[in-house]
Design a protein around this motif. Structure first.
Motif, short mmCIF file in Angstrom:
data_model
loop_
_atom_site.label_atom_id
_atom_site.label_comp_id
_atom_site.label_asym_id
_atom_site.label_seq_id
_atom_site.Cartn_x
_atom_site.Cartn_y
_atom_site.Cartn_z
N GLY A 65 76.34 -3.65 24.75
CA GLY A 65 75.62 -3.02 25.85
C GLY A 65 74.87 -1.78 25.40
N MET A 66 75.48 -1.02 24.48
CA MET A 66 74.85 0.19 23.97
C MET A 66 73.60 -0.14 23.17
N VAL A 67 73.70 -1.17 22.33
CA VAL A 67 72.57 -1.56 21.49
C VAL A 67 71.43 -2.13 22.34
N ALA A 68 71.79 -2.93 23.36
CA ALA A 68 70.78 -3.60 24.18
C ALA A 68 70.16 -2.68 25.24
N LEU A 69 70.74 -1.51 25.46
CA LEU A 69 70.22 -0.60 26.48
C LEU A 69 68.79 -0.19 26.14
N PRO A 70 67.83 -0.43 27.03
CA PRO A 70 66.43 -0.09 26.72
C PRO A 70 66.26 1.40 26.46
N GLY A 71 65.54 1.70 25.43
CA GLY A 71 65.25 3.08 25.06
C GLY A 71 64.00 3.13 24.22
N ALA A 72 63.83 4.22 23.50
CA ALA A 72 62.63 4.38 22.68
C ALA A 72 62.55 3.31 21.60
N ASP A 73 63.69 2.97 20.98
CA ASP A 73 63.67 1.97 19.92
C ASP A 73 63.28 0.59 20.46
N VAL B 293 58.93 10.78 19.02
CA VAL B 293 58.78 9.83 20.13
C VAL B 293 57.55 10.18 20.95
N LEU B 294 57.30 11.47 21.15
CA LEU B 294 56.11 11.91 21.88
C LEU B 294 54.84 11.48 21.14
N TYR B 295 54.85 11.61 19.83
CA TYR B 295 53.70 11.17 19.03
C TYR B 295 53.45 9.68 19.20
N LEU B 296 54.53 8.87 19.18
CA LEU B 296 54.36 7.43 19.37
C LEU B 296 53.81 7.12 20.76
N GLY B 297 54.27 7.85 21.77
CA GLY B 297 53.79 7.63 23.13
C GLY B 297 52.32 7.95 23.28
N ILE B 298 51.91 9.10 22.75
CA ILE B 298 50.49 9.49 22.83
C ILE B 298 49.63 8.51 22.04
N ARG C 296 47.22 -4.45 27.71
CA ARG C 296 46.91 -3.08 28.10
C ARG C 296 47.98 -2.51 29.01
N ALA C 297 48.48 -3.35 29.92
CA ALA C 297 49.52 -2.89 30.84
C ALA C 297 50.80 -2.56 30.07
N ILE C 298 51.18 -3.43 29.12
CA ILE C 298 52.38 -3.18 28.34
C ILE C 298 52.20 -1.96 27.45
N GLU C 299 51.01 -1.85 26.83
CA GLU C 299 50.72 -0.69 25.99
C GLU C 299 50.80 0.59 26.81
N GLY C 300 50.22 0.55 28.01
CA GLY C 300 50.27 1.73 28.86
C GLY C 300 51.68 2.06 29.31
N GLY C 301 52.44 1.02 29.68
CA GLY C 301 53.82 1.26 30.10
C GLY C 301 54.67 1.82 28.98
N SER C 302 54.51 1.27 27.78
CA SER C 302 55.29 1.77 26.65
C SER C 302 54.85 3.19 26.29
N GLY C 303 53.54 3.45 26.39
CA GLY C 303 53.06 4.80 26.10
C GLY C 303 53.61 5.84 27.07
N VAL C 304 53.61 5.49 28.35
CA VAL C 304 54.15 6.40 29.37
C VAL C 304 55.65 6.62 29.15
N ALA C 305 56.38 5.51 28.86
CA ALA C 305 57.82 5.62 28.65
C ALA C 305 58.15 6.48 27.44
N LEU C 306 57.46 6.24 26.33
CA LEU C 306 57.72 7.01 25.12
C LEU C 306 57.32 8.47 25.29
N THR C 307 56.19 8.70 25.95
CA THR C 307 55.76 10.08 26.19
C THR C 307 56.77 10.82 27.07
N GLY C 308 57.26 10.14 28.11
CA GLY C 308 58.27 10.75 28.98
C GLY C 308 59.55 11.06 28.24
N LEU C 309 60.01 10.12 27.42
CA LEU C 309 61.23 10.36 26.64
C LEU C 309 61.04 11.52 25.67
N GLY C 310 59.88 11.53 25.02
CA GLY C 310 59.62 12.62 24.07
C GLY C 310 59.58 13.98 24.74
#
Length: 219
Positions: A14-22, A81-86, A195-209
């Protein structure tokens, strides 16, 4: 049957599968190519190997008890992580909004700003750094592993076994995610979907960072 080992396997899975930056980085790179996705997955597992090795060696305890050092790791991880999001958000501007190439997938291997198979090392590094610089991992492993060492047993062999199990689970889960994304690539790589996935991942990574960089010390 070792009940504690079975219980740990469930918790670790469960810990490994938990969605996060990785997870987000694996999905994003797998959209570019299968090679990039698998390289990122291997990098994530390598980052987990670092954390488990530190926990086994007891170095994680030192990191947790030294606020300045811990905060440094937290800031480095957040900045990366912020760099990856931007970067993901910037890449949207360079991605075509519709397929002008005639390709059914809507992508080209030479598309600017996207990992391609020849950039295996770059994707591997992204996966590794995203996980290795995660400041929550030392606390998690340091608090989790000792709970599954039976009383009276030598702690080192057991902890090594638990740490190896976490890495094995990561080597199963993240490549599976990369292969699934690649399998669904014909649909996922359509320009609008991509584009939607790229945007969603960018927002998620930027928020986490931002949360890591501006948030309080994680303890």
């Amino acid at each position: 049957m070792d009940a504690q080992l079975i219980a740990f396997t469930g918790v670790a899975a469960g810990m490994v599968a938990l969605p996060g930056a990785d997870f987000t980085v694996v999905v994003r790179n797998a959209l570019a190519s299968r090679a990039a996705g698998l390289a990122t997955a291997l990098g994530v597992a390598g980052g987990l190997l670092v954390h488990t090795a530190l926990a086994v060696a007891g170095l994680a305890a030192v990191l947790v008890t030294m606020p300045v050092l811990f905060r440094t790791v937290q800031l480095l991880g957040g900045a990366y992580v912020l760099y990856l999001g931007i970067s993901a958000l910037y890449a949207i501007r360079r991605r075509p909004s519709r397929d002008d190439s005639g390709s059914p997938s809507g992508t080209r291997e030479d598309e600017p700003g996207r990992p391609v198979p020849r950039e295996f090392g770059r994707a591997l590094r992204q996966g590794f750094l995203t996980n290795a610089l995660n400041p929550k991992a030392p606390v998690l492993f340091l608090s989790l592993l000792p709970q599954f060492v039976p009383h009276g047993q030598p702690p080192l062999p057991r902890t090594l076994l638990l740490a190896a199990l976490v890495v094995v689970l990561a080597l199963i889960w993240f490549p599976a995610v990369a292969l699934l994304v690649d399998r669904l690539g014909r649909w996922l790589r359509r320009p609008r979907t991509a584009r939607a996935i790229e945007g969603g991942s960018g927002v998620a990574l930027t928020g986490l960072g931002l949360a890591l960089v501006t948030g309080p010390l994680l303890r």
